[in-house]
Design an enzyme around this catalytic site. Sequence first.
Site, PDB file in Angstrom:
ATOM      1  N   MET A 195       4.077  -3.256   4.539  1.00  0.00           N
ATOM      2  CA  MET A 195       3.742  -2.302   5.601  1.00  0.00           C
ATOM      3  C   MET A 195       2.364  -2.647   6.175  1.00  0.00           C
ATOM      4  SD  MET A 195       5.414   1.336   4.656  1.00  0.00           S
ATOM      5  CE  MET A 195       4.132   1.909   3.574  1.00  0.00           C
ATOM      6  N   ALA A 214      -1.718  -3.622   6.228  1.00  0.00           N
ATOM      7  CA  ALA A 214      -2.903  -3.240   5.450  1.00  0.00           C
ATOM      8  C   ALA A 214      -2.992  -4.158   4.227  1.00  0.00           C
ATOM      9  CB  ALA A 214      -2.855  -1.764   5.051  1.00  0.00           C
ATOM     10  N   GLU A 241      -5.269  -8.675  -1.475  1.00  0.00           N
ATOM     11  CA  GLU A 241      -5.004  -9.826  -2.350  1.00  0.00           C
ATOM     12  C   GLU A 241      -3.653  -9.719  -3.063  1.00  0.00           C
ATOM     13  OE1 GLU A 241      -6.089 -12.845  -3.148  1.00  0.00           O
ATOM     14  OE2 GLU A 241      -7.410 -12.645  -1.423  1.00  0.00           O
ATOM     15  N   HIS A 269      -0.850  -8.539  -1.879  1.00  0.00           N
ATOM     16  CA  HIS A 269       0.183  -9.066  -0.979  1.00  0.00           C
ATOM     17  C   HIS A 269       0.119 -10.600  -0.932  1.00  0.00           C
ATOM     18  CE1 HIS A 269      -0.323  -4.940   0.902  1.00  0.00           C
ATOM     19  NE2 HIS A 269       0.963  -4.991   0.717  1.00  0.00           N
ATOM     20  N   GLN A 295       9.956   6.542   5.165  1.00  0.00           N
ATOM     21  CA  GLN A 295       9.617   6.651   3.739  1.00  0.00           C
ATOM     22  C   GLN A 295       8.396   7.533   3.497  1.00  0.00           C
ATOM     23  OE1 GLN A 295       8.951   2.191   3.459  1.00  0.00           O
ATOM     24  NE2 GLN A 295       7.502   2.845   1.910  1.00  0.00           N
ATOM     25  N   ASP A 337       4.605  -1.071  -7.734  1.00  0.00           N
ATOM     26  CA  ASP A 337       5.587  -0.041  -7.394  1.00  0.00           C
ATOM     27  C   ASP A 337       6.844  -0.295  -8.235  1.00  0.00           C
ATOM     28  OD1 ASP A 337       4.039   1.350  -5.366  1.00  0.00           O
ATOM     29  OD2 ASP A 337       4.228  -0.494  -4.226  1.00  0.00           O
ATOM     30  N   GLN A 359      10.073   1.442  -7.339  1.00  0.00           N
ATOM     31  CA  GLN A 359      10.625   0.896  -6.100  1.00  0.00           C
ATOM     32  C   GLN A 359      11.416  -0.388  -6.384  1.00  0.00           C
ATOM     33  OE1 GLN A 359       8.634   0.592  -2.073  1.00  0.00           O
ATOM     34  NE2 GLN A 359       8.114  -1.432  -2.827  1.00  0.00           N
ATOM     35  N   MET A 385      -4.471  -3.178  -7.133  1.00  0.00           N
ATOM     36  CA  MET A 385      -4.736  -3.242  -5.691  1.00  0.00           C
ATOM     37  C   MET A 385      -3.654  -2.491  -4.928  1.00  0.00           C
ATOM     38  SD  MET A 385      -6.495  -6.792  -4.895  1.00  0.00           S
ATOM     39  CE  MET A 385      -7.812  -7.384  -5.941  1.00  0.00           C
TER      40      MET A 385
HETATM   41  O1  PAF Z   1       6.142  -1.526  -0.765  1.00  0.00           O
HETATM   42  C1  PAF Z   1       6.068  -1.425   0.478  1.00  0.00           C
HETATM   43  O2  PAF Z   1       5.101  -1.855   1.108  1.00  0.00           O
HETATM   44  C2  PAF Z   1       7.194  -0.736   1.218  1.00  0.00           C
HETATM   45  O3  PAF Z   1       7.737   0.305   0.477  1.00  0.00           O
HETATM   46  C3  PAF Z   1       8.284  -1.697   1.692  1.00  0.00           C
HETATM   47  C4  PAF Z   1       9.005  -2.331   0.504  1.00  0.00           C
HETATM   48  C5  PAF Z   1       7.687  -2.788   2.571  1.00  0.00           C
HETATM   49  C6  PAF Z   1       9.334  -0.949   2.515  1.00  0.00           C
HETATM   50  O4  PAF Z   1       8.766  -0.364   3.645  1.00  0.00           O
END
Ligand code: PAF
Length: 278
Positions: free
Chosen positions: A31, A33, A36, A38, A62, A151, A154, A185
């Site tokens: 999403m 923003a 490190e 990511h 979400q 997450d 998730q 992070m």
């Molecule tokens: O983890 C995230 O950044 C979000 O939940 C995702 C997996 C990109 C879905 O919008």
Amino acid sequence: MEIARTPAQLRAARAAFAAAGRPRLALVPTMGALHEGHLSLIRVARAHGDVVAASIFVNPTQFAPGEDFARYPRDEAADCAMLAAAGCDLVWLPDVTTMYPPGDATIIDVAGPALLWEGVARPGHFRGVATVVAKLFGQVRPDAACFGEKDWQQVQVIRRMVDDLGLPVAVVAAPTWREANGLAMSSRNRYLAAAERAAAPALFAALTGTRDAICAGAPVRQCVAAGEAALVAAGFTVDYLALVDAQTLEPLSDRVGAARLIAAARLGTTRLLDNIAV
Ligand code: PAF
């Protein structure tokens, strides 16, 4: 780095990479923003595809009403510069109409691992995540997709969805990227005021302390209570700290099989999540 903003541009980029002998693609859905953590996913993705792609889409479905959708940090130029520097080959930047076209009438509602914890704290959250991830998979058609273990729930929800729908995507989970003080992070860490940022590493410390006590053989309930007390002492409001089955997210009263210690706790208005293996 190629940038695609429309499905046609995405298809053309995908075809050009395939024509150049790079057919397999690994996707890092984000999403924006970016931090490190990511970028570590981009590096992990490199091992799973000839092409590494990232998507940036702040997914409205979400976020529950009253959450931080409006103020969620958005800086496309900075994100793209970070991705390019990290070696990303392709960025998918869809708009809301591409993701949710007029008349849109399909949602993905995962039960099982989505029902507890974040599923309770954030009603509709995993419906939004599963739906947008399924759409991203349909658009990008990745061979693999990389998600951060921060997450944890998730990741289990996405794995469940991929298995249940038979989607041809390998779900890769990569370790949580932490600051030197242990703080996981997260894009939302930037909401923390200075004093909150100083207190925030107590979340990881409480997780590791609780895990160590459980592994030393103390009763789970007692260890969790001590962990919660440590969080409260550090200034957190605890949403949950729980030992759970690593896949199903069902609560465990004892350490059996693959277990995960998961936590969500708030510092002021900022909600932090973290988890570790037990
Ligand atoms: O983890 C995230 O950044 C979000 O939940 C995702 C997996 C990109 C879905 O919008």
